[in-house]
Design an enzyme around this catalytic site. Structure first.
Site, PDB file in Angstrom:
ATOM      1  N   LYS A   1       0.695  -0.991   0.063  1.00  0.00           N
ATOM      2  CA  LYS A   1      -0.176   0.159   0.015  1.00  0.00           C
ATOM      3  C   LYS A   1       0.782   1.222   0.317  1.00  0.00           C
ATOM      4  CE  LYS A   1      -4.183  -1.497   1.967  1.00  0.00           C
ATOM      5  NZ  LYS A   1      -4.606  -1.578   1.097  1.00  0.00           N
TER       6      LYS A   1
ATOM      7  N   ARG B   1     -10.721 -11.370   1.870  1.00  0.00           N
ATOM      8  CA  ARG B   1     -11.271 -11.921   0.865  1.00  0.00           C
ATOM      9  C   ARG B   1     -10.476 -13.934   0.629  1.00  0.00           C
ATOM     10  NH1 ARG B   1     -11.636  -9.390  -4.584  1.00  0.00           N
ATOM     11  NH2 ARG B   1     -11.258  -7.191  -2.893  1.00  0.00           N
TER      12      ARG B   1
HETATM   13  N1  BES Z   1      -8.530  -3.685   4.066  1.00  0.00           N
HETATM   14  C1  BES Z   1      -8.731  -3.167   2.427  1.00  0.00           C
HETATM   15  C2  BES Z   1     -10.043  -2.205   2.184  1.00  0.00           C
HETATM   16  C3  BES Z   1      -9.728  -1.098   3.235  1.00  0.00           C
HETATM   17  C4  BES Z   1      -9.264  -0.397   2.705  1.00  0.00           C
HETATM   18  C5  BES Z   1     -10.486  -0.699   4.338  1.00  0.00           C
HETATM   19  C6  BES Z   1      -9.099   1.550   2.959  1.00  0.00           C
HETATM   20  C7  BES Z   1     -10.311  -0.112   4.851  1.00  0.00           C
HETATM   21  C8  BES Z   1     -10.259   1.530   4.274  1.00  0.00           C
HETATM   22  C9  BES Z   1      -8.403  -4.107   1.860  1.00  0.00           C
HETATM   23  O1  BES Z   1      -7.731  -5.911   2.618  1.00  0.00           O
HETATM   24  C10 BES Z   1      -8.463  -3.961   0.258  1.00  0.00           C
HETATM   25  O2  BES Z   1      -6.550  -3.713   0.288  1.00  0.00           O
HETATM   26  N2  BES Z   1      -8.634  -3.768  -0.486  1.00  0.00           N
HETATM   27  C11 BES Z   1      -7.817  -3.497  -1.866  1.00  0.00           C
HETATM   28  C12 BES Z   1      -8.197  -4.475  -2.971  1.00  0.00           C
HETATM   29  C13 BES Z   1      -8.271  -4.538  -4.242  1.00  0.00           C
HETATM   30  C14 BES Z   1      -6.481  -5.288  -4.250  1.00  0.00           C
HETATM   31  C15 BES Z   1      -8.698  -5.472  -5.170  1.00  0.00           C
HETATM   32  C16 BES Z   1      -8.745  -2.090  -2.127  1.00  0.00           C
HETATM   33  O3  BES Z   1      -9.855  -1.776  -1.478  1.00  0.00           O
HETATM   34  O4  BES Z   1      -8.255  -1.716  -3.000  1.00  0.00           O
HETATM   35 MN    MN Z   2      -5.313  -5.633   1.797  1.00  0.00          MN
END
Ligand code: BES
Ligand code: MN
Ligand code: ZN
Length: 499
Positions: free
Chosen positions: A276, A350
């Site tokens: 991230k 997931r």
């Molecule tokens: N934990 C995150 C989702 C999230 C993002 C929660 C911002 C709260 C605030 C999840 O694991 C994630 O990183 N999801 C990605 C999925 C993508 C890579 C398909 C996302 O939402 O960007």
């Molecule tokens: Mn994630």
């Protein structure tokens, strides 16, 4: 803050809050306080023409004569017939927060039965106390140099009512729920160096004291079970993963399977090798909020001895990049036997849930299964921080969840599922991939989970936008919300107890 209930009357110390209704009509207790202070309350209302007794309106009288209280706070509550639990909770939360900023240490709130309300006198008193408890939540563990005068001053809340004993009885289950919400909020607020899979499992174990059976499955056990999807996420971290299984058996009368709650417990989500960006990465300590809600609701059910059989399963992992971390493109085998091409290591929730859902379904044959997860940023794009996204294969369960959310002010908005979305996650080399195309990120994530629930009535709550609040609200202070604990507790109370 200590909460107590005592007999009506104007107290000799601290601040006194009284209630007024639409049109500035005073409650009985407010009239009594007004009479004792030579009409100070009516004069204050006349001096504040914008005060109409509506919800969220306040008038204060400082140092009223004829009485020994420091101040009167007159709180509007709107139309008597429309007074419900959440309105009283908001009143309690808002009042306690106002007074705790003044330096007063004691707040009394005078209550009477409300003509036209479906709530009894004791219930009214209990809901006000409940709201104050939730609204004054504060995470102070790591503050060591804060000046006294900056700290909240309130130490005692006293709700005045004609029948304190009955109010205490009405408050007991609400206190159990409030303490469970607080427990969940604390877990979510704790940073990733304090709450990691092992320490979170240890926190879940404390539920044993309330009669919950808690099992902690080690990495070796998870490997034997074939949980390759969950283990793939964990393999980049120095922290071993755990799955915690909590069982509450509150009835022997039901022949149906238990209701099951499944939580995403990523104690820190760096994204893994699909790292991230640095900005706001610290927020990803809350990526275990789904598991905190599951632990919290199990605690609440046990605390109030709910007549239901419930199981909670949480998958606890840390998602980190390292030389051992899974790579984009890796293929893993889930416990269900289905294979997954991991195209983005940041779509890890997931993967964790896939194995937890399958395991829960196979072991417990639940009558309904609900998972909670801070799963996608996309749900924040869709719904903001106001409602959580709900995905379900069962209209009846979805309707029950919506109603429970409305009743507790933890709202859900149902999102679609469908074959078109499902095809988005078909893989070229495995049974599925862990990300979909550009659009509908929350829906393709839900479709992914759906491949692991079989025919079980199931709902997925994407709480990425509601697990944390950036705005101070009456019963939900800034920070971790504990979203889901109240909602699921009510879902059980209204639909699954004694049934
Ligand atoms: N934990 C995150 C989702 C999230 C993002 C929660 C911002 C709260 C605030 C999840 O694991 C994630 O990183 N999801 C990605 C999925 C993508 C890579 C398909 C996302 O939402 O960007
Ligand atoms: Mn994630
Ligand atoms: Zn995540």
């Amino acid at each position: 803050m200590k909460v107590g209930f005592s007999k009506s009357g104007v107290p000799a110390r601290g601040a006194l809050a009284v209630i007024a209704f639409s049109g500035g009509k005073l409650s009985k207790a407010a009239e009594a306080a007004d009479a004792k202070s030579g009409g100070a309350i009516r004069r204050a209302i006349r001096s504040s023409p914008r005060f109409k007794g509506e919800k969220g309106q306040f008038v204060e009288v400082l140092g009223p004569s004829g009485v020994r209280v420091t101040r009167f706070v007159v709180a509007g509550l709107g139309k008597p017939a429309e007074v419900d639990g959440p309105a009283l909770e908001n009143l309690g939360g808002t009042l306690a927060k106002r007074v705790t900023a003044t330096g007063d240490t004691i707040l009394s709130i005078a209550t009477d039965p409300i003509g036209g309300s479906t709530l009894s006198g004791p219930e009214i008193a209990a809901h006000i106390a409940y709201g104050a408890k939730l609204g004054t939540y504060r995470f102070g563990r790591y503050r060591t140099t804060e000046k006294e005068e900056k700290k909240p001053s309130l130490t005692n809340l006293n709700v005045l009512t004609a029948n304190p004993a009955a109010a205490r009885r009405a408050f007991a289950p609400l206190l159990g729920i409030a303490e469970s919400v607080v427990f969940a909020r604390d877990l979510v607020t704790e940073p990733g160096n304090i709450i990691y899979p092992r320490s979170l499992a240890d926190q879940a174990k404390t539920l044993a004291a309330l009669g919950v059976k808690v099992e902690v499955l080690s990495a070796a056990r998870l490997a034997k079970l074939g949980m390759g999807a969950l283990l793939g996420v964990a393999q980049g971290s120095a922290h071993e993963p755990y799955v915690v299984v909590m069982q509450w058996r509150g009835t022997t009368a039901s022949k149906k399977g238990p209701i099951a709650f499944v939580g995403k417990g990523v104690t820190f989500d760096s994204g893994g090798l699909s790292l991230k960006p640095a900005a706001s990465m610290e927020e990803m300590k809350f990526d275990m909020a789904g598991s905190a809600a599951v632990i919290g609701v199990m605690r609440a059910l046990a605390a109030r001895k709910a007549k239901v059989n419930a199981v909670g399963v949480v998958g606890l992992v840390e998602n980190m990049p390292s030389s051992k971390a899974q790579r984009p493109g890796d293929v893993v085998r889930s416990m269900s036997g289905q294979t997954i091409e991991v195209l983005n290591t940041d779509a890890e929730g997931r993967l964790v849930l896939a194995d937890c859902l399958w395991y829960t379904k196979e072991r417990f044959k639940p009558r309904a299964m609900i998972n909670l997860a801070t799963l996608t940023g996309a749900i924040i794009v869709a719904l903001g921080h106001f409602q959580a996204g709900m995905f379900s294969n069962d209209d009846h369960l979805a309707a029950q969840l919506t109603a429970a959310g409305n009743g507790e002010n933890e709202r859900l908005w149902r999102m679609p599922l469908g074959d078109d979305y499902d095809r988005e996650i078909d893989s070229e080399i495995a049974d599925m991939k862990n990300i979909g195309g550009k659009g509908a990120g929350s829906i393709t994530a839900a479709q992914f989970l759906k491949r692991f629930v079989g025919n079980t009535p199931w709902a997925h709550l994407d709480i990425a936008g509601t697990a944390w609040t950036y705005k101070d609200q009456a019963v939900v202070p800034k920070g971790a919300t504990g979203f889901g604990v109240r909602l699921l507790n009510r879902l059980v109370a209204d639909n699954f107890e004694n049934k």
